[in-house]
Design a protein around this motif. Structure first.
Motif, PDB file in Angstrom:
ATOM      1  N   SER A 280       0.832  -1.211   0.000  1.00  0.00           N
ATOM      2  CA  SER A 280       0.000   0.000   0.000  1.00  0.00           C
ATOM      3  C   SER A 280       0.862   1.254   0.000  1.00  0.00           C
ATOM      4  CB  SER A 280      -0.938   0.008   1.206  1.00  0.00           C
ATOM      5  OG  SER A 280      -1.922  -0.985   1.061  1.00  0.00           O
TER       6      SER A 280
ATOM      7  N   ARG B 207      -0.442   6.012  -6.764  1.00  0.00           N
ATOM      8  CA  ARG B 207      -1.481   5.046  -7.143  1.00  0.00           C
ATOM      9  C   ARG B 207      -2.373   4.747  -5.953  1.00  0.00           C
ATOM     10  NH1 ARG B 207       1.689   0.492 -10.228  1.00  0.00           N
ATOM     11  NH2 ARG B 207      -0.419  -0.276 -10.549  1.00  0.00           N
ATOM     12  N   ASP B 208      -3.411   3.978  -6.175  1.00  0.00           N
ATOM     13  CA  ASP B 208      -4.384   3.628  -5.135  1.00  0.00           C
ATOM     14  C   ASP B 208      -3.824   2.481  -4.294  1.00  0.00           C
ATOM     15  OD1 ASP B 208      -6.557   2.606  -3.645  1.00  0.00           O
ATOM     16  OD2 ASP B 208      -7.991   3.241  -5.165  1.00  0.00           O
TER      17      ASP B 208
ATOM     18  N   TYR C 285      -5.096   0.935  -1.936  1.00  0.00           N
ATOM     19  CA  TYR C 285      -6.084  -0.078  -1.559  1.00  0.00           C
ATOM     20  C   TYR C 285      -6.468  -0.921  -2.773  1.00  0.00           C
ATOM     21  CZ  TYR C 285     -10.432  -2.309  -0.220  1.00  0.00           C
ATOM     22  OH  TYR C 285     -11.406  -3.239  -0.001  1.00  0.00           O
ATOM     23  N   ARG C 286      -7.086  -0.303  -3.751  1.00  0.00           N
ATOM     24  CA  ARG C 286      -7.600  -1.047  -4.909  1.00  0.00           C
ATOM     25  C   ARG C 286      -6.505  -1.698  -5.753  1.00  0.00           C
ATOM     26  NH1 ARG C 286     -12.976  -2.493  -5.715  1.00  0.00           N
ATOM     27  NH2 ARG C 286     -14.241  -0.949  -4.685  1.00  0.00           N
TER      28      ARG C 286
END
Length: 129
Positions: A102, A110-111, A113-114
């Protein structure tokens, strides 16, 4: 042989499972066992899940899944079971690796989580059903 492997998987994930049970007891959660996994929900757990950095309907700790309520546990069961299996594979390394992925993603804009590989695996399992 299967029982031995399952026992080892439970033991490997047990530090988080024990912590999850303790948290559930401290927060006065309602416990149930579903397919070898302890599911816990209640008002205090719901409050915590709603107020996390990334709010969640459910969260897995070893062989414990916290949910905001029974409906959330029912809806997220498949996704969270993938995380249970990940704890069985990674054991005590799961949370540090999850957070490391993460953080790297976040630092790259960037994300976290996703786009986390652990979440990608869980969401892919949901899509296959």
């Amino acid at each position: 042989m299967r029982i031995a492997i399952q026992t080892i998987a439970y033991l490997w994930a047990s530090p988080y499972t024990i912590a999850g049970i303790a948290i559930g007891l401290i927060l006065g959660g309602r416990f149930q066992r579903v397919d070898g996994v302890i599911e816990i929900h209640g008002p205090r757990i719901a409050w915590l899940l709603r107020h996390m950095i990334v709010p969640a309907q459910a969260l897995t700790f070893g062989h414990v899944v916290f949910g905001q309520n029974q409906s959330a546990l029912d809806c997220t069961r498949l996704h969270e079971r993938v995380h249970v299996r990940q704890y069985e594979r990674w054991g005590p390394l799961f949370v540090p690796m999850y957070l490391l992925f993460s953080m790297i993603l976040f630092l790259r804009g960037r994300d976290g989580y996703r786009e986390n590989p652990f979440e990608i695996e869980a969401y892919d399992a949901e899509e296959r059903v």
